[in-house]
Design a protein around this motif. Structure first.
Motif, mmCIF file in Angstrom:
data_model
loop_
_atom_site.group_PDB
_atom_site.id
_atom_site.type_symbol
_atom_site.label_atom_id
_atom_site.label_comp_id
_atom_site.label_asym_id
_atom_site.label_seq_id
_atom_site.Cartn_x
_atom_site.Cartn_y
_atom_site.Cartn_z
ATOM 1 N N ASN A 155 -7.733 -50.579 45.531
ATOM 2 C CA ASN A 155 -8.499 -49.896 45.862
ATOM 3 C C ASN A 155 -9.982 -49.502 45.100
ATOM 4 O OD1 ASN A 155 -7.628 -48.762 42.924
ATOM 5 N ND2 ASN A 155 -9.043 -47.206 43.254
ATOM 6 N N ILE A 156 -11.381 -49.269 45.236
ATOM 7 C CA ILE A 156 -12.252 -48.991 45.037
ATOM 8 C C ILE A 156 -12.873 -47.748 44.355
ATOM 9 C CG2 ILE A 156 -14.574 -49.875 45.451
ATOM 10 C CD1 ILE A 156 -13.812 -50.688 48.675
ATOM 11 N N ASP A 157 -12.870 -47.362 43.607
ATOM 12 C CA ASP A 157 -13.326 -46.692 43.103
ATOM 13 C C ASP A 157 -15.627 -46.125 43.016
ATOM 14 O OD1 ASP A 157 -11.276 -45.497 41.872
ATOM 15 O OD2 ASP A 157 -11.360 -46.262 39.730
ATOM 16 N N ILE A 158 -15.433 -44.873 43.771
ATOM 17 C CA ILE A 158 -16.881 -45.031 44.127
ATOM 18 C C ILE A 158 -17.519 -43.802 43.712
ATOM 19 C CG2 ILE A 158 -18.410 -44.756 46.439
ATOM 20 C CD1 ILE A 158 -16.783 -46.394 48.055
ATOM 21 N N ILE A 159 -18.578 -43.836 43.506
ATOM 22 C CA ILE A 159 -19.200 -42.375 43.508
ATOM 23 C C ILE A 159 -20.613 -42.206 44.118
ATOM 24 C CG2 ILE A 159 -18.411 -42.228 40.451
ATOM 25 C CD1 ILE A 159 -21.374 -43.300 39.418
ATOM 26 N N ARG A 160 -20.999 -40.769 44.179
ATOM 27 C CA ARG A 160 -22.703 -41.082 44.823
ATOM 28 C C ARG A 160 -23.235 -39.999 43.600
ATOM 29 N NH1 ARG A 160 -20.279 -36.897 48.067
ATOM 30 N NH2 ARG A 160 -20.318 -37.863 50.070
ATOM 31 N N GLU A 161 -24.735 -40.505 43.482
ATOM 32 C CA GLU A 161 -25.482 -40.382 42.490
ATOM 33 C C GLU A 161 -25.505 -38.897 43.114
ATOM 34 O OE1 GLU A 161 -29.337 -41.547 41.211
ATOM 35 O OE2 GLU A 161 -28.755 -42.901 42.638
ATOM 36 N N HIS A 162 -25.886 -38.128 42.226
ATOM 37 C CA HIS A 162 -25.922 -36.563 42.230
ATOM 38 C C HIS A 162 -27.130 -35.742 42.275
ATOM 39 C CE1 HIS A 162 -24.936 -32.301 40.409
ATOM 40 N NE2 HIS A 162 -25.081 -32.533 41.454
ATOM 41 N N GLY A 163 -27.654 -35.171 43.695
ATOM 42 C CA GLY A 163 -28.789 -34.415 44.117
ATOM 43 C C GLY A 163 -29.434 -36.092 45.154
ATOM 44 N N THR A 164 -27.838 -36.626 45.907
ATOM 45 C CA THR A 164 -28.511 -37.634 46.767
ATOM 46 C C THR A 164 -26.737 -37.551 47.760
ATOM 47 O OG1 THR A 164 -27.213 -39.716 46.117
ATOM 48 C CG2 THR A 164 -29.905 -39.736 45.372
#
Length: 347
Positions: A294-303
């Motif tokens: 599994n891959i843990d992914i985050i989205r940069e806040h504000g983008t």
């Protein structure tokens, strides 16, 4: 691999190899009928309890799949026969046992190769394949946070961070991932002076504000399933100025921290684009040589389209993935079917 019709078809082909007319008139091989698919598993007691749920075993039985425990006190070569070996054990001794078995039984599918799994047990190498990808297209950009590996001497950390020009705050993670709860603990360091309180070996990653939500992307062969989990909260500039020290966190993003039903800002809760995830999963399957991770992914806040991979885990807690019983049993069957097709094509 116990499949009806396989032997008789191959014999017909051998008997007619010099008879072109007979070869042309041969009917296409019937689809393989699975008598029984035997999956030998070597897992920790904790993994057995979480993964081999009654619902999974019941569904597997209906599909002709049988799970058999591998006796770790007995030679592996004396056990079986297995069609698939499913494992998640650490240690060089087990790796060697499995490698020796695989060399003697190349017909058995091992999920997954020990050498490939080892790549994910070290956070220094874990994200290297992601960093080398060029996934910048119309669906978004995928990268990794800047990071620094510290193997010893805590007193040298502040100077090393300064030379690397890493931006505070920093997330500290144990360098080695061994499946223990401690290997998944995180610390958040707000100032350089407190960095010397950390306990190497570890990895320091630049913290990226991401709305307190991460996306867990489960990979089972070619199948992809995404769930939302709560994560570390964002850090404001004011907090960064007023806070000092190292804050330790227990395991983040566990199943209890599910954010799928939470009332979240749509810009935070929106899942990464499916085409982007499919491309990322396909590339990592090839580069890592793995089918279960599994891959843990985050989205940069504000983008909307800037994503970071912060962790990759081998054979994660699939029981926390909705519908894992159907996805996993279908995957096991597909492994056998694809091997059968390769066998026919080679003959």
């Amino acid at each position: 691999m116990r499949l009806n019709g396989e032997i008789s078809y191959l014999r017909n082909e051998e008997e007619n190899e010099n008879d072109s007319v007979a070869l042309i008139s041969l009917p296409p091989p019937p689809p393989p009928t699975l008598e029984k698919l035997v999956v030998g598993y070597a897992l920790t007691s904790k993994k057995v309890k979480s993964f081999l749920q009654p619902k999974l075993e019941g569904l597997a039985k209906k599909k002709g799949i049988v799970f058999v425990a591998i006796d770790q006190s007995q030679p592996l070569v004396d056990q079986g026969p297995f069609d698939i070996v499913l494992h998640k054990l650490t240690g060089k001794e087990w790796q060697q046992i499995l490698q020796d078995y695989w060399e003697k039984h190349p017909e058995v599918t091992v999920l997954d190769p020990p050498a490939a799994i080892q790549h994910l047990y070290n956070r220094q190498s874990m994200l290297q394949d992601v960093a080398n990808l060029n996934l910048s297209d119309c669906y978004g950009k995928v990268g990794t946070p800047r990071q620094l590996v510290i193997t010893k001497d805590p007193s040298s950390i502040p100077d090393a961070v300064s030379k690397a020009r890493l931006t505070l705050p920093l997330v500290a993670k144990p360098l080695v991932v061994d499946g223990s709860a401690k290997s998944h603990e995180l610390s958040l360091a707000y100032d350089e002076f407190s960095l010397s309180k950390l306990d190497p070996p570890l990895v320091l990653q630049e913290f990226v504000n991401h709305g307190g939500v991460l996306f867990k992307v489960y990979i089972v062969g070619e199948a992809i399933k995404v769930v939302r989990r709560f994560s570390l909260p964002d850090v404001s500039k004011r907090e960064l100025l007023n806070n000092t020290g190292v804050f330790r966190f227990p395991r983040v993003s566990c199943a209890a921290a599910s954010a799928d039903d939470a009332d979240l800002d749509p810009s935070i809760a929106e899942l990464p684009p499916r085409p982007l995830l499919e491309k990322l999963a396909r590339e990592l399957r090839l580069r890592l040589g793995l089918r279960l991770f599994n891959i843990d992914i985050i989205r940069e806040h504000g983008t909307r389209d800037r994503f970071y991979v912060i962790d990759i885990n081998y054979f994660p807690g699939y029981s926390k993935m909705p519908g894992y019983e159907h996805i996993f049993t279908d995957f096991l069957l597909s492994v056998v079917q694809s091997k059968f097709k390769r066998l026919l094509s080679s003959n």
